[in-house]
Write a protein that holds these residues in place. Sequence first.
Motif, PDB file in Angstrom:
ATOM      1  N   GLY A  77       4.168   1.261  -4.837  1.00  0.00           N
ATOM      2  CA  GLY A  77       3.931   1.988  -5.798  1.00  0.00           C
ATOM      3  C   GLY A  77       4.634   3.304  -5.644  1.00  0.00           C
ATOM      4  O   GLY A  77       3.996   4.342  -6.441  1.00  0.00           O
ATOM      5  N   ARG A  78       5.430   3.876  -4.676  1.00  0.00           N
ATOM      6  CA  ARG A  78       6.132   5.027  -4.502  1.00  0.00           C
ATOM      7  C   ARG A  78       7.519   4.781  -4.733  1.00  0.00           C
ATOM      8  O   ARG A  78       8.213   4.959  -3.767  1.00  0.00           O
ATOM      9  CB  ARG A  78       5.671   5.584  -3.120  1.00  0.00           C
ATOM     10  CG  ARG A  78       4.082   5.624  -2.977  1.00  0.00           C
ATOM     11  CD  ARG A  78       3.650   5.989  -1.756  1.00  0.00           C
ATOM     12  NE  ARG A  78       2.498   6.448  -1.554  1.00  0.00           N
ATOM     13  CZ  ARG A  78       1.688   6.482  -0.354  1.00  0.00           C
ATOM     14  NH1 ARG A  78       2.220   6.752   0.740  1.00  0.00           N
ATOM     15  NH2 ARG A  78       0.444   6.761  -0.213  1.00  0.00           N
ATOM     16  N   THR A  79       7.870   4.790  -5.811  1.00  0.00           N
ATOM     17  CA  THR A  79       9.502   4.617  -6.097  1.00  0.00           C
ATOM     18  C   THR A  79      10.057   5.573  -6.934  1.00  0.00           C
ATOM     19  O   THR A  79      11.058   5.388  -7.717  1.00  0.00           O
ATOM     20  CB  THR A  79       9.690   3.197  -6.896  1.00  0.00           C
ATOM     21  OG1 THR A  79       8.683   3.227  -7.919  1.00  0.00           O
ATOM     22  CG2 THR A  79       9.125   2.152  -5.957  1.00  0.00           C
ATOM     23  N   GLY A  80       9.440   6.832  -6.891  1.00  0.00           N
ATOM     24  CA  GLY A  80      10.081   7.980  -7.703  1.00  0.00           C
ATOM     25  C   GLY A  80       9.918   7.869  -9.247  1.00  0.00           C
ATOM     26  O   GLY A  80       8.930   7.162  -9.713  1.00  0.00           O
ATOM     27  N   GLU A 128       0.689  -1.156   0.098  1.00  0.00           N
ATOM     28  CA  GLU A 128       0.037  -0.024  -0.088  1.00  0.00           C
ATOM     29  C   GLU A 128       0.936   1.284  -0.103  1.00  0.00           C
ATOM     30  O   GLU A 128       0.618   2.287  -0.799  1.00  0.00           O
ATOM     31  CB  GLU A 128      -0.885   0.009   1.178  1.00  0.00           C
ATOM     32  CG  GLU A 128      -1.962   1.483   1.301  1.00  0.00           C
ATOM     33  CD  GLU A 128      -2.841   1.261   2.250  1.00  0.00           C
ATOM     34  OE1 GLU A 128      -3.647   2.081   2.551  1.00  0.00           O
ATOM     35  OE2 GLU A 128      -2.784   0.184   3.393  1.00  0.00           O
ATOM     36  N   HIS A 129       2.060   1.309   0.815  1.00  0.00           N
ATOM     37  CA  HIS A 129       2.848   2.523   0.977  1.00  0.00           C
ATOM     38  C   HIS A 129       4.050   2.775   0.296  1.00  0.00           C
ATOM     39  O   HIS A 129       4.605   3.728   0.402  1.00  0.00           O
ATOM     40  CB  HIS A 129       2.889   2.681   2.227  1.00  0.00           C
ATOM     41  CG  HIS A 129       1.650   2.737   3.350  1.00  0.00           C
ATOM     42  ND1 HIS A 129       0.597   3.805   3.029  1.00  0.00           N
ATOM     43  CD2 HIS A 129       1.189   2.093   4.274  1.00  0.00           C
ATOM     44  CE1 HIS A 129      -0.444   3.478   4.109  1.00  0.00           C
ATOM     45  NE2 HIS A 129      -0.176   2.313   4.746  1.00  0.00           N
ATOM     46  N   VAL A 130       4.725   1.652  -0.278  1.00  0.00           N
ATOM     47  CA  VAL A 130       5.907   1.465  -0.690  1.00  0.00           C
ATOM     48  C   VAL A 130       6.183   1.212  -1.959  1.00  0.00           C
ATOM     49  O   VAL A 130       6.809   1.808  -3.038  1.00  0.00           O
ATOM     50  CB  VAL A 130       6.892   0.566   0.127  1.00  0.00           C
ATOM     51  CG1 VAL A 130       8.430   0.710  -0.430  1.00  0.00           C
ATOM     52  CG2 VAL A 130       6.675   1.045   1.721  1.00  0.00           C
TER      53      VAL A 130
END
Length: 325
Positions: free
Chosen positions: A16-19, A12-14
Motif C-alpha cells: 500500500g506504499r507505492t508512491g 501491511e508495510h509495502v
Amino acid sequence: MPGKVGPADLLEHVFGRTGAADETVLQGPADGEDAAAIDWPGGQLVVSSDPISLAASKVGTLGVHVACNDVAASGADPRWLTAVVLLPEGLDLEPISADLDAAAREVGASIVGGHSEYVDALERPLVSLTAMGATESFVPTGGANPGDAVVLTGAAGLEGTAILAADFGDDLDVDPTICERAETFLEEISVVPAARLVREHATAMHDPTEGGVAAGLLEIARASDCRLEIDRDAVPVREETTALCEAAGVDPLCIFGSGALLATIPEDSLESTLESAAANGIEATAIGTVRDAATDPELRLGDEAITDPVEDDLYPLWSAVDAAE
C-alpha cells in the motif's frame, strides 16, 4: 533466520506504499508477483529486481540469470540490466564483473548502469540486478485457472544443488565427482529459452527461487487464489541433487530453484506444449493440476497441505557457518 519478508508484512508495510499513482502501471507490487508491467508504446515494459546475498561464488552469474528469469517468466525477453555490486573490503571486483558480462551476453541483455562500492560490514559480496524487457502480452503469476495443468521445465533445486556443491561440498560426505557435476548446474539456471516456448499458452508463469519449487508453487496458488494439487513423485530431481540434499539433510523441493520454470497450461494445450518442449530440447513435465480453493489458497504436495510461506532449507546451513566463524 535470513530470507524473504513474509506476505503479511508485505501486505501491511509495502503493497500500500507505492508512491504516486500512475495509470501506466499495469501490474505493481503484489503477493507472488516478481515483476512489474508498465504500459508503453507497442506493448508492456516488464521490470524486476533481485539480490544475491549469501552465495559465495558466481554471484554475478546468479544475479543476471535470477533477475532475467523473472522478466522471462512474465512473458518478456530481457534486454536491459542495471547492477549494484557491494563488496567486502579487499574483495576483487574483476571476477564478478566478468561473470556479469558473460551472463548478460548469454541472455542477450545489455548492462546499462548500476553502482559498486566497498562495505566494511559485509562478509560476502551482495549483488542486486534490475532486469527490463518488452512484451506484447504480460503473463502474471496470478493467472492460473481451475483445470489448468501445472508444468515444470527443468528440474527441482538446480541452483541450490550448485550452491551446496560450491559452498558446502568439502564438508559433505559426497563423492567429489558429484560436486563437480553439480557445480555445472549454474550453466543451466536461465529459463529464458523455456519461457519463450511456454508463454504462448501459459495462463501463469513463475520461476522458483528462494524456497525452491515448493515455494514457487505456493506463490502461484496464493497469487491465483487457488489450490495446486501436485504429485511430488512427478517432480524431476536429478541424482546429484538427491545425493547432496541427502548429505546436507535438506529437501530438494525447498532449496533455491532457479533453472526451473513453473507454468499453468490449459488442458487442451498441454500435449502440444510438452511436444514442442521436447522438440526444442527442453525438459518439461506435467506435475499436477489447478483446482478451486476450498477455503484459503493452498499447495497440496502429495499428502502434505502447505499454506504458510516456505523457508529455504539452505539458510540454516549458512547461519551455522556464520556462527562457527
